[in-house]
Write a protein that holds these residues in place. Structure first.
Motif, PDB file in Angstrom:
ATOM      1  N   GLU A 100       0.758  -1.071  -0.181  1.00 20.15           N
ATOM      2  CA  GLU A 100      -0.006   0.024   0.156  1.00 20.15           C
ATOM      3  C   GLU A 100       0.814   1.297  -0.055  1.00 20.15           C
ATOM      4  O   GLU A 100       0.522   2.310  -0.727  1.00 20.15           O
ATOM      5  N   MET A 101       1.900   1.084   0.832  1.00 23.41           N
ATOM      6  CA  MET A 101       2.899   2.438   0.760  1.00 23.41           C
ATOM      7  C   MET A 101       3.445   2.512  -0.610  1.00 23.41           C
ATOM      8  O   MET A 101       3.667   3.773  -0.866  1.00 23.41           O
ATOM      9  N   VAL A 102       3.838   1.612  -1.180  1.00 23.22           N
ATOM     10  CA  VAL A 102       4.617   1.878  -2.562  1.00 23.22           C
ATOM     11  C   VAL A 102       3.390   2.182  -3.699  1.00 23.22           C
ATOM     12  O   VAL A 102       3.608   3.002  -4.389  1.00 23.22           O
ATOM     13  N   LEU A 103       2.291   1.403  -3.837  1.00 27.75           N
ATOM     14  CA  LEU A 103       1.538   1.834  -4.636  1.00 27.75           C
ATOM     15  C   LEU A 103       0.747   2.969  -4.515  1.00 27.75           C
ATOM     16  O   LEU A 103       0.753   3.932  -5.565  1.00 27.75           O
ATOM     17  N   ALA A 104       0.157   3.109  -3.348  1.00 24.95           N
ATOM     18  CA  ALA A 104      -0.936   4.249  -3.153  1.00 24.95           C
ATOM     19  C   ALA A 104      -0.137   5.524  -2.748  1.00 24.95           C
ATOM     20  O   ALA A 104      -0.447   6.690  -2.744  1.00 24.95           O
ATOM     21  N   GLY A 105       1.138   5.366  -2.394  1.00 24.10           N
ATOM     22  CA  GLY A 105       2.152   6.458  -1.913  1.00 24.10           C
ATOM     23  C   GLY A 105       3.104   6.934  -2.946  1.00 24.10           C
ATOM     24  O   GLY A 105       2.826   7.639  -3.711  1.00 24.10           O
ATOM     25  N   GLU A 110       4.113   9.902  -7.983  1.00 19.98           N
ATOM     26  CA  GLU A 110       4.987  10.142  -8.557  1.00 19.98           C
ATOM     27  C   GLU A 110       4.452  10.429  -9.927  1.00 19.98           C
ATOM     28  O   GLU A 110       4.776  11.475 -10.673  1.00 19.98           O
ATOM     29  N   ILE A 111       3.330   9.553 -10.346  1.00 18.74           N
ATOM     30  CA  ILE A 111       2.592   9.674 -11.800  1.00 18.74           C
ATOM     31  C   ILE A 111       1.923  11.081 -11.566  1.00 18.74           C
ATOM     32  O   ILE A 111       1.818  11.690 -12.606  1.00 18.74           O
ATOM     33  N   VAL A 112       1.291  11.287 -10.503  1.00 22.32           N
ATOM     34  CA  VAL A 112       0.543  12.386 -10.427  1.00 22.32           C
ATOM     35  C   VAL A 112       1.315  13.601 -10.705  1.00 22.32           C
ATOM     36  O   VAL A 112       0.781  14.570 -11.368  1.00 22.32           O
ATOM     37  N   GLY A 113       2.494  13.730 -10.025  1.00 26.07           N
ATOM     38  CA  GLY A 113       3.227  14.740  -9.821  1.00 26.07           C
ATOM     39  C   GLY A 113       3.948  14.976 -11.307  1.00 26.07           C
ATOM     40  O   GLY A 113       4.210  16.150 -11.841  1.00 26.07           O
ATOM     41  N   LEU A 114       4.205  13.923 -11.998  1.00 24.63           N
ATOM     42  CA  LEU A 114       4.621  14.160 -13.557  1.00 24.63           C
ATOM     43  C   LEU A 114       3.828  14.714 -14.476  1.00 24.63           C
ATOM     44  O   LEU A 114       3.955  15.681 -15.378  1.00 24.63           O
ATOM     45  N   ILE A 115       2.329  14.234 -14.528  1.00 23.01           N
ATOM     46  CA  ILE A 115       1.563  14.866 -15.330  1.00 23.01           C
ATOM     47  C   ILE A 115       1.155  16.364 -14.681  1.00 23.01           C
ATOM     48  O   ILE A 115       0.983  16.887 -15.601  1.00 23.01           O
ATOM     49  N   ASN A 116       1.093  16.687 -13.450  1.00 24.03           N
ATOM     50  CA  ASN A 116       0.828  17.819 -12.880  1.00 24.03           C
ATOM     51  C   ASN A 116       1.927  18.981 -13.514  1.00 24.03           C
ATOM     52  O   ASN A 116       1.695  20.010 -13.702  1.00 24.03           O
ATOM     53  N   ILE A 181      -5.101   5.954 -10.711  1.00 22.28           N
ATOM     54  CA  ILE A 181      -5.760   4.900  -9.662  1.00 22.28           C
ATOM     55  C   ILE A 181      -4.671   3.837  -9.120  1.00 22.28           C
ATOM     56  O   ILE A 181      -4.142   2.882 -10.233  1.00 22.28           O
ATOM     57  N   ALA A 182      -4.680   3.500  -7.996  1.00 25.24           N
ATOM     58  CA  ALA A 182      -3.491   2.319  -7.623  1.00 25.24           C
ATOM     59  C   ALA A 182      -4.432   1.212  -7.388  1.00 25.24           C
ATOM     60  O   ALA A 182      -5.509   1.332  -6.829  1.00 25.24           O
ATOM     61  N   PRO A 183      -4.075   0.016  -7.602  1.00 27.49           N
ATOM     62  CA  PRO A 183      -4.871  -1.225  -7.655  1.00 27.49           C
ATOM     63  C   PRO A 183      -4.872  -1.777  -6.144  1.00 27.49           C
ATOM     64  O   PRO A 183      -4.372  -3.041  -6.123  1.00 27.49           O
TER      65      PRO A 183
END
Length: 296
Positions: A100-105, A110-116, A181-183
């Protein structure tokens, strides 16, 4: 003259893309982001720009990401061994906390930050956010001997999707956001479940009645018996190839996931080589495409 010729070639590319832009305008495209595309810095940047471009031309991208190799790396750092049964990670409570830490955190942000950073409005979500992914425990069954009941294997906190509450996603889409979305799913008791990202992408695409689902992989696409890329295949052709054992190994669950999504209301599913820059755009906006398109 050379500059004019190059400019004309670029214009031709834009004109080739026009009918596809018109066709997909205001439609939802679910992208499963995984494999080498998530680990190579240049491909990460390319992916973020591609997703942003889709949003700016009026398409609604929804990203579902994996993170298996990254999870394995962090488990090792914490002194935990990765154990797999039939390709599925055995997930005890301590492992689930790290997952959970790796996927949702880490990965999700990182993906959100790159797009933004490129000018988008991405929002990171896990299955717990707004009860987005309701899940239940998944049990694996394994055939031990002929004419005997299969053995039921407990994988721990590995889950399967019960329900996707798509309202949260559609609300974000309407406000111009890109959901990432994190799975991970949430159980009835509030417990977190680790779910295969391909499966989550398929369930999300079905719930949204998406125009397309695109799975980014580390292979060209689906290959025929002569190891040549299949550009387009029907549901019937895919089932025939599964029965003949042509579709096997890691490609087998991906094709099955695509077929389930198509039956769930997704118009087309694609398996595309994410190792190529701009793989999504090349598949969506060119006449030939680069991967395998699966249709009912």
């Amino acid at each position: 003259m050379d500059n004019i010729k190059k400019s004309m070639e670029r214009a031709d590319i834009l004109i080739e893309a026009l009918p596809y832009i018109q066709r997909f305008y205001n439609k939802t495209i679910v992208i499963k982001y995984g494999g080498h595309a998530m680990q190579d810095d240049e491909l990460k940047e390319s992916f973020a720009r591609d997703v942003l471009m889709m949003k700016y031309i009026g398409i609604n991208p929804v990203v579902v990401h994996g993170g298996g190799p990254q999870i394995g790396t962090y488990l090792k750092k914490f002194g935990k061994e990765s154990k797999f049964i039939q390709g599925m990670r055995v997930t005890d409570e301590e492992t689930m906390n790290i997952v959970e830490m790796v996927l949702a955190g880490l990965i999700n942000k990182e993906i959100v930050g790159l797009i933004n950073r490129h000018g988008g409005k991405a929002v990171g979500l896990s299955g717990k956010d707004g009860n987005l992914i309701e899940a239940e425990k998944y049990f694996l069954s394994e055939e031990k001997a002929k004419d005997t009941p299969p053995e039921i294997i407990d994988l721990g906190l590995v889950g399967k999707v019960k329900k996707i509450n798509a309202t949260l996603i559609t609300c974000l889409e309407k406000e111009g956001f890109i959901p990432v979305i994190a799975p991970t799913g949430v159980g009835e008791g509030g417990e977190t479940f680790n779910i295969n990202a391909d499966i989550v992408a398929g369930e999300v695409a079905s719930a949204l009645k998406a125009e397309k689902m695109i799975l980014l992989t580390d292979v060209e696409g689906v290959l025929d018996e002569n190891k040549k890329l299949i550009n387009t295949m029907s549901n019937q052709e895919a089932l025939r190839m599964i029965e003949k054992g042509i579709v096997e190994g890691g490609m087998f669950p991906k094709v099955k996931c695509c077929l389930k999504a198509l039956r769930g209301g997704v118009r087309k599913a694609h398996i595309v080589d994410g190792r190529l820059k701009h793989a999504i755009l090349l598949e969506m906006f060119t006449d030939s495409g680069i991967g395998t398109e699966i249709v009912l």
